[in-house]
Design an enzyme around this catalytic site. Sequence first.
Site, short mmCIF file in Angstrom:
data_model
loop_
_atom_site.label_atom_id
_atom_site.label_comp_id
_atom_site.label_asym_id
_atom_site.label_seq_id
_atom_site.Cartn_x
_atom_site.Cartn_y
_atom_site.Cartn_z
N LYS A 96 -12.73 -1.69 5.81
CA LYS A 96 -11.95 -2.67 6.57
C LYS A 96 -12.46 -2.75 8.01
O LYS A 96 -12.72 -3.82 8.51
CB LYS A 96 -10.47 -2.30 6.56
CG LYS A 96 -9.93 -1.92 5.17
CD LYS A 96 -9.24 -3.05 4.44
CE LYS A 96 -9.08 -2.85 2.95
NZ LYS A 96 -8.14 -1.84 2.53
N TRP A 110 0.83 -1.22 0.00
CA TRP A 110 0.00 0.00 0.00
C TRP A 110 0.85 1.25 0.00
O TRP A 110 0.51 2.24 -0.65
CB TRP A 110 -1.01 -0.01 1.14
CG TRP A 110 -2.09 -1.03 0.90
CD1 TRP A 110 -2.33 -2.17 1.60
CD2 TRP A 110 -3.06 -1.03 -0.18
NE1 TRP A 110 -3.38 -2.87 1.04
CE2 TRP A 110 -3.84 -2.19 -0.04
CE3 TRP A 110 -3.33 -0.16 -1.24
CZ2 TRP A 110 -4.89 -2.51 -0.93
CZ3 TRP A 110 -4.38 -0.47 -2.12
CH2 TRP A 110 -5.13 -1.63 -1.96
N ASP A 142 -1.97 6.64 6.46
CA ASP A 142 -3.02 5.76 5.91
C ASP A 142 -3.36 4.75 7.00
O ASP A 142 -2.53 3.92 7.38
CB ASP A 142 -2.47 5.05 4.67
CG ASP A 142 -3.46 4.07 4.05
OD1 ASP A 142 -4.54 3.83 4.64
OD2 ASP A 142 -3.15 3.53 2.96
C1 LIG Z 1 -7.49 -1.36 1.27
C2 LIG Z 1 -6.41 -0.37 1.47
C3 LIG Z 1 -6.25 0.73 0.60
C4 LIG Z 1 -7.11 0.94 -0.62
O1 LIG Z 1 -8.39 1.23 -0.24
P1 LIG Z 1 -9.55 1.54 -1.28
O2 LIG Z 1 -10.59 2.11 -0.37
O3 LIG Z 1 -9.93 0.25 -1.91
O4 LIG Z 1 -9.03 2.53 -2.25
C5 LIG Z 1 -5.25 1.63 0.88
N1 LIG Z 1 -4.45 1.48 1.95
C6 LIG Z 1 -4.57 0.44 2.79
C7 LIG Z 1 -3.65 0.32 3.95
C8 LIG Z 1 -5.56 -0.52 2.58
O5 LIG Z 1 -5.69 -1.55 3.43
#
Ligand SMILES: *Cc1c(COP(=O)(O)O)cnc(C)c1O
Length: 360
Positions: A196, A102, A172
């Site tokens: 998530k 990521w 993030d």
């Molecule tokens: C799933 C995830 C993303 C991407 O998320 P989307 O909402 O599908 O764009 C980015 N960073 C992390 C750490 C993730 O787990």
Amino acid sequence: MRQIFNFSAGPAVLPEEVLQQAAAEMLDWRGSGQSVMEMSHRGKEYMGIHAQAEADLRELMGIPSNYKVLFLQGGATMQFAAIPMNLLRGKASADYVHTGEWSKKAIKEAKLFGKVNIAASAEDRNFTYVPARSTWKLDPQAAYVHVCMNETIGGVEFNWEPETGEVPLVADVSSTFLSRPVDVSKYGLIYGGAQKNIGPAGLTIVIVREDLIGHAPSGTPTMLDFKQQADNDSMLNTPPTYSIYIAGLVFQWLKRQGGIAAIEKRNIEKSSLLYDYLDATGFYANPVDKADRSRMNVPFTLKDAALDDDFLAGAKARNLLQLKGHRSVGGMRASIYNAMPIEGVRALVDYMRDFEKQRG
Ligand SMILES: *Cc1c(COP(=O)(O)O)cnc(C)c1O
């Protein structure tokens, strides 16, 4: 009680109580005669749901008043672009810490907008650890420092909060949102997709310090300009109303659990149960440095990858679903977010032990 345990990395398990409440309110939200899905986003019912969700999130995370909370769309992936667009503020470069898949995507996108300095990278050991803060090569002129607090695919998590001095820290938190206490005042911006740990796909949350917004260059699309979103309470256009409603129910559920400190205790208990077992057997393995292991996403491999399909089939027969690892790494991955009950982790460990006995 539902009969299955869902270990999906995202979209992921939600608290059963929340799903039941949503079901009960589906046709008629609290005497309004309407489903939340059918409400005008400008009507007083929905505006109330929206405001309550923000207030509850602020309370849960202790978000200071000089931070804006934005309810956006486009996923964390859209933020990989929106963050440099808004936060470069005329500066030449930003620092990124590279801890896995990521981070890599965030870095690639940021390069469309400016220079990226890789302040630290865990590539030398295949992204199985978080580089120690003392090894980071930060640029004091950088616009911000970007970290991925939990690498959902690699199962590598910051179990500490980095200090970056005057340079704003951008994090993030997609897969660790609300799973542990966070000192929001240490960050310039915190962001993540909801699917998530918070609610349905379609909602992305951005928490940003006020002084960092309002500097997007002209030519920035209105929808991607944090200042315009903030000034319009994330209602420049139709927000993802139903996703925000469910997120709001999850926030209230978290409050009923005792808040973030209480949920963190449970997350430690759940993840320890699984890691302790992984460490006690030679049949399964997790490659991540112990101090940097994720409480949310636990990747593991079997000693013999030829047994993977049998392992998954046996898990499914015991109602343990979505354990297949990410396509880029193979093996297994158990995502054990806030809403995964400890019974689910116990059932998984029991199954792993039985499988080892039969096939090890
Ligand atoms: C799933 C995830 C993303 C991407 O998320 P989307 O909402 O599908 O764009 C980015 N960073 C992390 C750490 C993730 O787990």
